[in-house]
Write an enzyme that holds these catalytic residues in place. Structure first.
Site, short mmCIF file in Angstrom:
data_model
loop_
_atom_site.label_atom_id
_atom_site.label_comp_id
_atom_site.label_asym_id
_atom_site.label_seq_id
_atom_site.Cartn_x
_atom_site.Cartn_y
_atom_site.Cartn_z
N ASP A 1 -11.00 30.34 22.17
CA ASP A 1 -9.63 30.07 22.63
C ASP A 1 -9.59 29.14 23.84
OD1 ASP A 1 -8.85 31.84 20.69
OD2 ASP A 1 -8.02 33.35 22.04
N CYS B 1 -9.15 32.25 15.09
CA CYS B 1 -10.58 32.46 15.33
C CYS B 1 -11.44 32.50 14.07
CB CYS B 1 -10.78 33.76 16.10
SG CYS B 1 -10.01 33.79 17.74
N ASP C 1 -13.27 27.43 19.17
CA ASP C 1 -12.76 27.72 17.83
C ASP C 1 -11.28 27.39 17.66
OD1 ASP C 1 -11.82 29.77 19.39
OD2 ASP C 1 -12.67 31.40 18.18
#
Length: 485
Positions: free
Chosen positions: A52, A87, A335
């Protein structure tokens, strides 16, 4: 780069033509030439993945070691993207080079193939670990894998301590990102045996970012000093800067006055949000209480990344001290991105906007240009074919030709280091952005009942499912949602 609203920005050429161009690129990739690296010992690879971490809202601004030791020593990808801003699907794409609709995870759940049986039986067996191992590399992985890894399932016998194929050494986080009170599954024999260990909340013994770094250094030391002198692929995958945003104790007082970037679309007006898709029209304006929380999480996220930055320094120092840094490719990325109030979204990702889909993306290594920035759009699906390109460059190997991504090695190495016919001139202009919305069957939204309008700042729903065509030139995004509008 400011994104146009999907409902207002239409392509200058028919969408069918654009899609045809994308399909042409897929066909070209199947027959793409092999990058021939200059003669040297087989190169090593260190892949670094954060969680993130945003690219355009200051996510790397306080990471001096990242800048000095990787960015300034290599390539900055100015247009680094993920094709899906969530994710598990993004991570499955990093590992395999495939869009999520080609066998990856659709969302973060087992039912969405996040570490599901279909994943285990198909794409996982063709991951970067398997590819590198097949090319004679020693392989290791430390940290977060997939969000439901290690969960008890009906197809799993016993304690579910399965180690994914392709990894000689393994330390995998059970479940989603945490910093304390988690479990790890470890193996030193390629999964022949494995054990699960529960960690507590003591910083010295349990802080997960440090555990990831320590295991990574352990694996590097083992591989570098081994008698067989095989090249290695080592992956370090931190939970940082994912919630709950728990920093190391020594960084708790850093950035006391840091404020989030007020982009033009920050706390967007009601009129502007009315032009967006359904879930965006529900969002309430950001009030003082919500802003206080946003600023608090922004500072904590920056603090978690200070540990990552120190770990980068430790990795590079170790490689340099042992004489292998100049023959090691280091790739750094995340990601997905993040939001801090843009479009009234107080936190999270999942949307089609630039803050969600742009990620930090850097690379250094043998033959890679230094202090160089490239504008080509490089995606998470390009990491696996690039690693395949590297590990097969020193011997005759057969390519896996069904990846959706393409090797970006021709974009980053000096021309003297690769074939003049393989110069990256056929690089993509368009690519797919996609997301499968998640919801509760009772109401179709992520929370049932959903928050009151005045408190609604983040959410998801089944009809937040979309497919977009993102074009670099001309600069636009065209999206279609699976809803009734």
């Amino acid at each position: 780069m400011k994104m146009s609203n999907p409902k207002l920005a239409y392509p200058r050429v028919p969408i069918q033509t654009r899609i045809a161009h994308v399909l042409f690129m897929f066909i070209f990739l199947i027959h793409r030439p092999h990058t021939a690296l200059a003669k040297h010992p087989p190169p090593n690879i260190l892949l670094l993945i954060t969680d993130d971490q945003d690219a355009i809202l200051g996510g790397t601004d306080h990471m001096p070691f990242l800048k000095r030791l990787i960015a300034d020593e290599g390539i900055t990808f100015q247009n680094g993207f993920v094709h899906t801003p969530i994710c598990c699907p993004s991570r499955s794409s990093i590992l395999t080079g495939k869009y999520l609709h080609n066998g990856g995870a659709l969302n973060n759940s087992l039912s969405g193939n996040c570490n599901g049986l279909a994943w285990q039986e198909r794409n996982e067996k063709r991951s970067i670990g398997v590819i590198a191992q097949g090319a004679g590399y020693r392989t290791a992985y430390a940290g977060k894998y997939l969000n439901t890894y290690g969960f008890k399932t009906k197809w799993c016998d016993g304690p579910c301590n399965r180690v994914p194929p392709g990894w000689d050494r393994w330390t995998g986080l059970v479940g989603n990102s945490k910093y304390y009170n988690y479990s790890l599954i470890s193996s030193d024999d390629g999964g022949a045996t494995s054990e699960r260990k529960k960690h507590g909340n003591d910083y010295a013994d349990d802080y997960l970012p440090d555990i990831v770094a320590n295991r990574t250094l352990e694996y590097l030391k083992d591989f570098v000093t081994s008698a067989d002198q095989k090249p290695f692929l080592v992956t370090a995958s931190w939970p940082s800067a994912h919630m709950p945003f728990t920093e190391a104790p020594q960084f708790e007082c850093e950035f006391p006055d840091a404020n989030v970037t007020r982009t033009p679309n920050w706390n967007a007006s009601h009129a502007l949000n009315l032009e967006k898709h359904w879930i965006m029209r529900r969002l309430a304006p950001i009030d003082s209480k919500t802003l206080e929380w946003i600023e608090h999480t922004y500072r904590k996220r920056l603090r978690t990344l200070l540990s990552v930055d120190q770990h980068i320094s430790q990795f590079v120092d170790f490689l340099e001290d042992n004489g292998v840094l100049d023959n090691t490719y280091i790739i750094y990325t995340s990601d997905n991105g993040w939001q801090y109030g843009q479009h009234r979204i107080s936190f999270d990702k999942r949307q089609l906007y630039e803050h969600d889909i742009r990620v930090p993306f850097y690379m250094r290594g043998p033959g890679v240009k230094k202090e160089y920035a490239i504008e080509e759009a490089v995606l998470n699906i390009d990491i696996a074919p690039t690693i395949q390109d590297i590990v097969t460059s020193w011997q005759e190997q057969t390519f896996l030709d069904d990846m959706d991504g393409q090797s970006f090695l021709p974009l980053v190495v000096d021309k003297s280091s690769h074939s003049p016919n393989d110069d990256g001139s056929h690089w993509r202009n368009d690519f797919l952005i996609t997301y499968h919305g998640e919801g509760n069957p009772k109401c179709g939204m992520s929370k049932c009942p959903p928050p009151l309008p005045k408190d609604y700042h983040q959410g998801d729903a089944y009809n937040n499912t979309y497919n977009c065509l993102r074009s670099m030139d001309p600069n636009f995004i065209y999206c279609e949602f699976q809803d009734d509008e």
